[in-house]
Structure formats: structure tokens, C-alpha cells
Design a protein around this motif. Structure first.
Motif, PDB file in Angstrom:
ATOM      1  N   HIS A 257      -2.555   2.033  -4.601  1.00 46.04           N
ATOM      2  CA  HIS A 257      -3.560   3.620  -4.342  1.00 46.04           C
ATOM      3  C   HIS A 257      -2.396   4.073  -5.218  1.00 46.04           C
ATOM      4  O   HIS A 257      -2.862   4.866  -5.969  1.00 46.04           O
ATOM      5  CB  HIS A 257      -3.313   3.453  -3.292  1.00 46.04           C
TER       6      HIS A 257
ATOM      7  N   HIS B 189       0.972  -1.403  -0.031  1.00 49.88           N
ATOM      8  CA  HIS B 189      -0.225   0.268   0.113  1.00 49.88           C
ATOM      9  C   HIS B 189       1.161   1.174   0.289  1.00 49.88           C
ATOM     10  O   HIS B 189       1.875   1.313   1.175  1.00 49.88           O
ATOM     11  CB  HIS B 189      -1.116   0.053   1.601  1.00 49.88           C
TER      12      HIS B 189
ATOM     13  N   ASP C 286      -9.995  -3.439  -3.388  1.00 50.34           N
ATOM     14  CA  ASP C 286      -9.978  -2.706  -2.300  1.00 50.34           C
ATOM     15  C   ASP C 286     -10.939  -3.501  -1.661  1.00 50.34           C
ATOM     16  O   ASP C 286     -11.896  -4.050  -1.638  1.00 50.34           O
ATOM     17  CB  ASP C 286      -9.755  -1.368  -1.555  1.00 50.34           C
TER      18      ASP C 286
END
Ligand SMILES: [Zn+2]
Length: 396
Positions: free
Chosen positions: A262, A208, A313
Motif C-alpha cells: 500500500h 501492510h 489485494d
């Protein structure tokens, strides 16, 4: 053998075929793709016909947390750092067997959405076990946490134990990787130790990265709510004077094929670093929006030649595992959405030689949809390695 005929077949890597068919052999591979009249029907072939259906490759979800399926709708916290803390509490309160049930339910949810391949990050191993037991396809990145630089050995021991436990489950359809979770939960020396371990063990990596403004504050300036929370636990925090992407890349984590999840808070230099490393990106548009983090520069990534797939997600962030909703949120036209959800997602995971398009010799992972103008497609049938894993007509 299995033969599926549909009003239109989208091989994705070749032009669409009107009134097309796909023949699947007994090994679960695509034996033929073409116009209905040109695809043979060997004796004892099971035939499925969808006169108004659209046949596409199975979709690839590049970021899931299916072990958290049971927590959907259970974390109303608005502030991101508080939300992260609440997730930890909810996980701590979950009995081990509930993770397995959540994982199995999550895998089946994905199939009902036409998704045949997932890139999962999780800490319990439940999704690896569920994919193994159910015959699913995916890569499971085993998470490791450890923000305290004095406790690297503990984190590595946990990771190595988990990898040793999960490795026997690795198979053609099931891969294992590692995931040093995020800059606010992983210390600099732990990143370096995990990167070295991954290289030694030839394990792919997911991180992440550059998700929130709070993360940038922590990494660049050593300030903000993540920094405060770490200091309150007696953990030292350093201003790194660089962006999260550059900081994590410097630890050796951003390698060829590393899945960077992300990447919202990135600038042109960061994109150059990611592209130079030949990293991949999991673009989670709805999650980033739900947490108020902003929007990742999808078009810039693609222009830079980065491999980008879409990911939902967790259902705790976005409520469902609907990839078409991701494509809608990213405002992608249908054909482009289909490419991103199939072959481009497969490329982001290094799986493009096996899945992501309808080509002879590839695994027979596919979905039949009803596509209506101005509405999301309805999934009628999902086939994984030649096996029907979801059929709308027999759905409960
Ligand atoms: Zn995530």
C-alpha cells in the motif's frame, strides 16, 4: 518440448518481435525466443499457433489474499476499521477446509488472468498448500497478529509453528516468508521479534504499511478508531510521534527486499527511508481507492528507484484478481503496464532472475493474449514452467 508462435512476442527486456516464437524445453525453461523463422522445431515438439495472439511473460501479482477468495462480495462495510473487524469475523466463521478450496480456486483464477506468480499474505497456510499441490509459483508470507505487547511470546510461538509446518513445501517455485500484518494488529515488540526471526531464518518479509489515515492517527498520535478499539480491549496505545513507515522501519522490519504493501500515507522522508532500505512496494491502486484511502505516489516511488509491482489485494476489497484493471486504474500506457506487471513485479519480489521476461534459460512462465484497442486483453493461454495451466478454448 513446446513451441508457441504468435503474431507478436514481447520479451519485455528486449524489443517486441513480429511473428515470433518461443521454444520451451522439457525442464520447463525457455530454450529459444525469436522470429518464427529463426526458432527451431525439434522432433516431437508440441506446436501451438496464435496468428492474432500476443505472447508475453506470465504476470506477477504482488499482493493477494487468495485464502479469502470465498469471501468476495461478502463484506459491504464502508468504514475501514469496521471492515477489518468484519473480515476477522468472516474468517473465524470459515471451516479450515474452505480456506483450502478458496485458495485453490484463487490460484486458478490467477492463471485464468495470465498471472503465473503471486505474492500472497495469509494466516492459514492454505495458499502454500494449494500452490504446492497445483504446481503454482509464488511466495507466501505467513501472517502473524498480536497487538498486545504482553503477548509477544504467544504470537511468535504461532508463527514459528506455522513456519515449521509450511517449510517442507518450499521448492524452486514456492517460497516462504513472514508478515507481521499491520501497525494496528502488531505490537512494537512483536515487530522486533518477527524482524529478528526473519533475519535468523533468512525469510523475506511483507507488511501492510501506511495504508489508511486511521493507521497514521494510531501510530503518530495514539488516537482514532484503531486506538479506541485497542484501548477498549485493554491494550495500551502509545503516540509514536512519527509516520507508520518510520515507526515500522525503526523496529527493524523494513529491510532490503521487504515488501511494503500500500504505502499510501507517505511523505518525502518516508520515501527516502523506503528507498534507503532498498525495500519493495506492492501498489494496490484499486484497493486503496475502494477503501477511500487515496492514491499512493507511484511515480515518486519509481523516480526514487524503488522496486514497485502491482497487486490486486483481496477479492473482498476489489472483487477480482485482474491485474490489467490495476494497470488501467494507474493509467499506465500498455508497454509500461506490461513492464510493471512482469519484470518490475518480479524485481519487487526478488524473482527477476527466474521470471518476468522471456529470456533463454528463464522459467517458461508466459501468457498469450488477444489485445484489442480500448479494451482489456483476453487471456487465451497461460503456461507455468512449461506446463499449460489455463487455455481459454478448454475453459469451463
Ligand atoms: Zn492486503
Amino acid at each position: 518440448m513446446l513451441r508457441i508462435r504468435a503474431r507478436r512476442v514481447h520479451p519485455v527486456t528486449a524489443p517486441p518481435i513480429e511473428d515470433g516464437a518461443v521454444l520451451v524445453d522439457d525442464a520447463g525453461r525457455i530454450a529459444a525466443v525469436g522470429p518464427h523463422a529463426h526458432v527451431r522445431t525439434p522432433p516431437r515438439t508440441e506446436r501451438l499457433e496464435f496468428p492474432d495472439g500476443v505472447l508475453v511473460p506470465g504476470l506477477v501479482n504482488c499482493h493477494t489474499h487468495l485464502e479469502l477468495t470465498h469471501l468476495g462480495g461478502r463484506n459491504p462495510e464502508r468504514d475501514f476499521t469496521t471492515w477489518i473487524g468484519r473480515i476477522r469475523e468472516l474468517k473465524d466463521a470459515t471451516p479450515p477446509e474452505a480456506f483450502y478450496e478458496a485458495a485453490a480456486a484463487g490460484v486458478k483464477d490467477c492463471w485464468a488472468r495470465g498471472v503465473t506468480c503471486v505474492a500472497e499474505t495469509g494466516s492459514t497456510g492454505a495458499v502454500m498448500q494449494a500452490l504446492h499441490d497445483l504446481g503454482g509459483r509464488g511466495i507466501v508470507y505467513q501472517e502473524v497478529f498480536g497487538p498486545d505487547p504482553a503477548k509477544v511470546a504467544v504470537g511468535m510461538r504461532e508463527l514459528e509453528t506455522a513456519v515449521a509446518r509450511l517449510r517442507p513445501l518450499v521448492a524452486d517455485r514456492l517460497r516462504l516468508g513472514v508478515s507481521p500484518h499491520a501497525p494496528y494488529t502488531v505490537s512494537a515488540p512483536l515487530y522486533e521479534a518477527v524482524a529478528a526471526f526473519a533475519r535468523r531464518e533468512r525469510l523475506p518479509v511483507a507488511v501492510h504499511l501506511a495504508e489508511s489515515p486511521e493507521e497514521t492517527l494510531l501510530v503518530r498520535d495514539g488516537t482514532g478508531p484503531f486506538a479506541d478499539a485497542l484501548r477498549a480491549r485493554g491494550i495500551p496505545v502509545e503516540a509514536r510521534r512519527r509516520s507508520p513507515v518510520q515507526y515500522v522501519a525503526q523496529r527493524g522490519v523494513v529491510q532490503r527486499g521487504t515488501l511494503c504493501i500500500h504505502c499510501v500515507k507517505v511523505d518525502a522522508d518516508d520515501v527516502r527511508v523506503l528507498a534507503g532500505a532498498r525495500a519493495s512496494i506492492a501498489h494496490c491502486r484499486r484497493s486503496n481507492e475502494a477503501h477511500g484511502h487515496g492514491t499512493a505516489p507511484l511515480a515518486t516511488f519509481r523516480v526514487a528507484g524503488l522496486r514497485v509491482g502491482l497487486g490486486t489485494d483481496s477479492v473482498v476489497s476489489v472483487g477480482d484478481v485482474d491485474l490489467w484493471a490495476e494497470a488501467d486504474a494507474a493509467a499506465l500506457p500498455w508497454e509500461d503496464a506490461l513492464r510493471m506487471l512482469t519484470i518490475e513485479g518480479a524485481r519487487a519480489l526478488g524473482w527477476e532472475h527466474e521470471v518476468g521476461s522471456l529470456e533463454v534459460g528463464k522459467a517458461a512462465d508466459l501468457a498469450v493474449l488477444t489485445v484489442r484497442p480500448s479494451d482489456r486483453p483476453t487471456v487465451r493461454l497461460t503456461v507455468l514452467a512449461g506446463r499449460v495451466v489455463y487455455a481459454l478454448d478448454s475453459a469451463p
